[in-house]
Design an enzyme around this catalytic site. Structure first.
Site, PDB file in Angstrom:
ATOM      1  N   ARG A 172      30.097  40.508  40.379  1.00  0.00           N
ATOM      2  CA  ARG A 172      30.941  39.694  41.257  1.00  0.00           C
ATOM      3  C   ARG A 172      30.431  39.776  42.693  1.00  0.00           C
ATOM      4  O   ARG A 172      30.386  38.767  43.407  1.00  0.00           O
ATOM      5  CB  ARG A 172      32.398  40.151  41.181  1.00  0.00           C
ATOM      6  CG  ARG A 172      33.072  39.857  39.863  1.00  0.00           C
ATOM      7  CD  ARG A 172      34.542  40.254  39.881  1.00  0.00           C
ATOM      8  NE  ARG A 172      35.337  39.362  40.725  1.00  0.00           N
ATOM      9  CZ  ARG A 172      36.621  39.582  41.029  1.00  0.00           C
ATOM     10  NH1 ARG A 172      37.238  40.666  40.574  1.00  0.00           N
ATOM     11  NH2 ARG A 172      37.267  38.728  41.789  1.00  0.00           N
ATOM     12  N   CYS A 220      38.182  43.993  48.221  1.00  0.00           N
ATOM     13  CA  CYS A 220      37.967  43.703  46.792  1.00  0.00           C
ATOM     14  C   CYS A 220      38.221  42.214  46.590  1.00  0.00           C
ATOM     15  O   CYS A 220      37.812  41.400  47.398  1.00  0.00           O
ATOM     16  CB  CYS A 220      38.892  44.570  45.935  1.00  0.00           C
ATOM     17  SG  CYS A 220      40.651  44.327  46.301  1.00  0.00           S
TER      18      CYS A 220
END
Length: 264
Positions: A172, A220
C-alpha cells in the site's frame, strides 16, 4: 504509566470502567458479539459511531470526534475525569488502541488496553457476562489536544523536516495496491514501517524497534493503525508520538501530491 496490562491485572483493577470496542473494518456492528458475552460491567462503544467523528470530504474515514459528542458518550459510560478506564477488543488492538489514543487526546490519563483482548481474558479463566450495565452518569470534561496531532499541512512539513512514518502494508505504501481509498501511494518523503511486525508481547523488542524513530510522527490509512503504533511506542516506554489522524484518507481527499515506490 505503561498503557498495556494483562488479564490478571485488569481483573484486579478496582473501580475501573471497562469499554468493549470490538470492531471490524468495513464490517457489521459488533453489538451481537457484545450481547453474547463481554467483560463484567463493560459498556459498549462503537468505534465508528462513538469514538470517531462522521467521515466527510475532509478529515478522512475516521476523523476526530466533536468534543461535545465524545464527552456525552464517555459520561453515559460512567466516566469521570479521574476514572481508570480499561479498553479491549478482539486482540489485534486496532480499535482498542484508537480508543485509548482518543481518550488520552481528550485529556483522560489513566487509560489502559487489555493485552490480547477478550481472548486473553477468557484464556485466563475469567468470566464473561451478557447483561448490559446501567452506569451512573459520569462527569468527565473532554479537553481536546492532550496528545500531539498533525493535519495535512503539518504532515507535509514533518516529512520535509523530520521523519514521517507510514505504517501501512508495504504494497500500500508503494502504491501497488489500495483497498480502501481512491488513490494509491504515500505522502512524499514518508518512510515505511509496517505495523503488522509489532510484537505487543515483547516490550523490549518494541523499544528496540521504535527507539531509532523516537522523533517520528506516524500515519496510516485513516488514523486507526497509526494510533496502534502510538500505543506500541508508548508501551515501549517512549513518549507518545504525533499522529496524522486523518492519515492517507484525508491526504488524498484534498488532492495532494502522491508518491509511489520506495523513498530514497
Amino acid at each position: 504509566m505503561r498503557p498495556l496490562i494483562d488479564a490478571d491485572q485488569a481483573a484486579a483493577q478496582a473501580g475501573a470502567v471497562r469499554l468493549d470496542v470490538r470492531w471490524t473494518l468495513g464490517g457489521p456492528s459488533r453489538e451481537a458479539d457484545y450481547a453474547a458475552g463481554h467483560l463484567p460491567g463493560a459498556a459498549r462503544l462503537d468505534l465508528d459511531r462513538d469514538v470517531c467523528g462522521p467521515a466527510g470530504p475532509v478529515g478522512g474515514r475516521h476523523p476526530l470526534p466533536e468534543p461535545e459528542a465524545l464527552q456525552a458518550v464517555l459520561r453515559a459510560a460512567g466516566i469521570d475525569d479521574d476514572t481508570t478506564v480499561l479498553v479491549y477488543d478482539d486482540g489485534d488492538l486496532m480499535a482498542a488502541a484508537r480508543t485509548w489514543w482518543t481518550l488520552r487526546w481528550a485529556g483522560l490519563e489513566d487509560v489502559h488496553v487489555l493485552r490480547g483482548g477478550l481472548k486473553a481474558w477468557t484464556d485466563a479463566g475469567l468470566p464473561l457476562e451478557t447483561q448490559a450495565p446501567q452506569p451512573r452518569e459520569g462527569a468527565v470534561t473532554v479537553r481536546p489536544g492532550s496528545l500531539p496531532v498533525l493535519d495535512a499541512e503539518d504532515a507535509a512539513a514533518w516529512a520535509d523536516e523530520r521523519e514521517l512514518v507510514d505504517v501501512r502494508a508495504p504494497e500500500r505504501y508503494r502504491g501497488e495496491f489500495e483497498p480502501m481509498d481512491p488513490v494509491a501511494g504515500h505522502v512524499p518523503g514518508a518512510v515505511n514501517l509496517f505495523l503488522g511486525e509489532d510484537d505487543f508481547a515483547d516490550v523490549v523488542r518494541l523499544r528496540e524497534r521504535y527507539a531509532p524513530h523516537a522523533d517520528a510522527a506516524f500515519y496510516c490509512g485513516s488514523g486507526v493503525g497509526a494510533a496502534r503504533t502510538a500505543l506500541a511506542v508508548t508501551a515501549a516506554g517512549l513518549p507518545t508520538p504525533p499522529v496524522y489522524i486523518g492519515s492517507w484518507s484525508d491526504w488524498v481527499s484534498q488532492g495532494r501530491e502522491v508518491a509511489r515506490g520506495e523513498e530514497r
